[in-house]
Design a protein around this motif. Sequence first.
Motif, mmCIF file in Angstrom:
data_model
loop_
_atom_site.group_PDB
_atom_site.id
_atom_site.type_symbol
_atom_site.label_atom_id
_atom_site.label_comp_id
_atom_site.label_asym_id
_atom_site.label_seq_id
_atom_site.Cartn_x
_atom_site.Cartn_y
_atom_site.Cartn_z
ATOM 1 N N GLN A 147 -8.001 3.690 2.441
ATOM 2 C CA GLN A 147 -8.265 4.744 1.483
ATOM 3 C C GLN A 147 -6.816 5.431 1.417
ATOM 4 O O GLN A 147 -6.205 6.161 2.149
ATOM 5 N N GLN A 154 -12.522 5.740 -1.784
ATOM 6 C CA GLN A 154 -12.401 4.487 -2.313
ATOM 7 C C GLN A 154 -11.554 3.809 -1.354
ATOM 8 O O GLN A 154 -10.427 3.826 -1.119
ATOM 9 N N SER A 175 0.949 -1.202 0.092
ATOM 10 C CA SER A 175 -0.018 0.069 0.040
ATOM 11 C C SER A 175 0.887 1.155 -0.029
ATOM 12 O O SER A 175 1.658 1.426 0.747
ATOM 13 N N LYS A 188 -9.562 -2.358 5.492
ATOM 14 C CA LYS A 188 -9.504 -1.502 4.311
ATOM 15 C C LYS A 188 -8.905 -0.279 4.303
ATOM 16 O O LYS A 188 -8.727 0.193 5.299
ATOM 17 N N ASP A 212 -9.999 0.029 -0.358
ATOM 18 C CA ASP A 212 -9.563 -0.895 -0.911
ATOM 19 C C ASP A 212 -9.230 -2.143 0.109
ATOM 20 O O ASP A 212 -8.855 -1.612 0.992
ATOM 21 N N ASP A 213 -9.615 -3.307 -0.080
ATOM 22 C CA ASP A 213 -9.065 -4.494 0.787
ATOM 23 C C ASP A 213 -7.782 -4.789 0.856
ATOM 24 O O ASP A 213 -7.103 -4.855 0.047
ATOM 25 N N LYS A 266 -5.916 5.923 -2.426
ATOM 26 C CA LYS A 266 -5.698 6.341 -3.640
ATOM 27 C C LYS A 266 -6.723 7.402 -4.079
ATOM 28 O O LYS A 266 -6.219 8.395 -4.582
#
Length: 319
Positions: free
Chosen positions: A208, A214, A181, A206, A216-217, A210
């Motif tokens: 955020q 939004q 990440s 999760k 992402d897992d 990006k």
Amino acid sequence: MFFLKKHFMASTAVALLSATSVIQQVQAMDSVHLRTHSISQPYIDQDLQNRWFDFGGDSIVNTNKHIRLTQDEPSQFGWLWSRLPLSAPNYQIEFEFSVGGKGTGLYGDGFAVWLTKERGEVGPVFGNRDKFEGLGIFFDTYANSRQSHSFPYVMAMLGDGKTSYDNDHDGLGNRIGSCESDFRGRNIPTKGRLTYDSDERTVNLKLQVKEWDQWDDCFTLYDIKLPSAYLGFTAHTGEVHDSHDIISVSSTYTIKTDAEKNAKRNNYDNNNYKNNTPPPSKKSGFSWLFKLITASGIFAGIVVVAYKTSKKKNDMKRF
């Protein structure tokens, strides 16, 4: 007759609004804000303390911006810990953070999120003690050894109070969930959302990083039973360094319906779900159906009362 229809339509509209309100109130009861495990600006009261959290080490509180666990300087450590353990069986923790600094080549070392039986004990694991008991999630920005993945890197370790963190290999021997990440130096608010479900025995993270909203897992852990634990955030720097900031923490307790509580659990072996492969889906629409039937019954009752009232008024008007 016109008066009856007009009054009936008005009563129906009110009934619809009432039914909608009932559904919203039922939904609102699905979660409760945990003030004891949430913190936001200005972070401190008039006594320069926080009722629910302690902070220390090299941490600095900027009441308008953040709690800075470490400055962009070498050999620093800082921490933020809840004063009370988090004992709710099902909860969600959303935290906003920021990691960055002047370094463009080498920087580090990172920060960690903790749910552990211990609190406020300084040590070598991202500023916290080694051989901890509970869950540690490491936001690592510096590679101590050659790895097959890139950095920054997020990984989870479940401590048993006896096992040491494998610092020389960036926790490779302890890893139970992870993801790459690029959370450092972002132009949008970077956030994490950690969800624990004791009935399903799962932990999900999760991120955020990006775009705004939004998510992402990063990973999902299975067959996990967390203890009643303190919530903590720690960071440290060595020869390489960064600023590590906690901007806000918001925790909620998730309330489950009786149907969800009594639902049959899947008896699965955690070894069958390596590489973050989820178990078979167990979602049920019973909870929503129950709410809909309840609201419909209230709506029908209101409509009947409105009709009878309108009819009575209309009959009286004739005489």
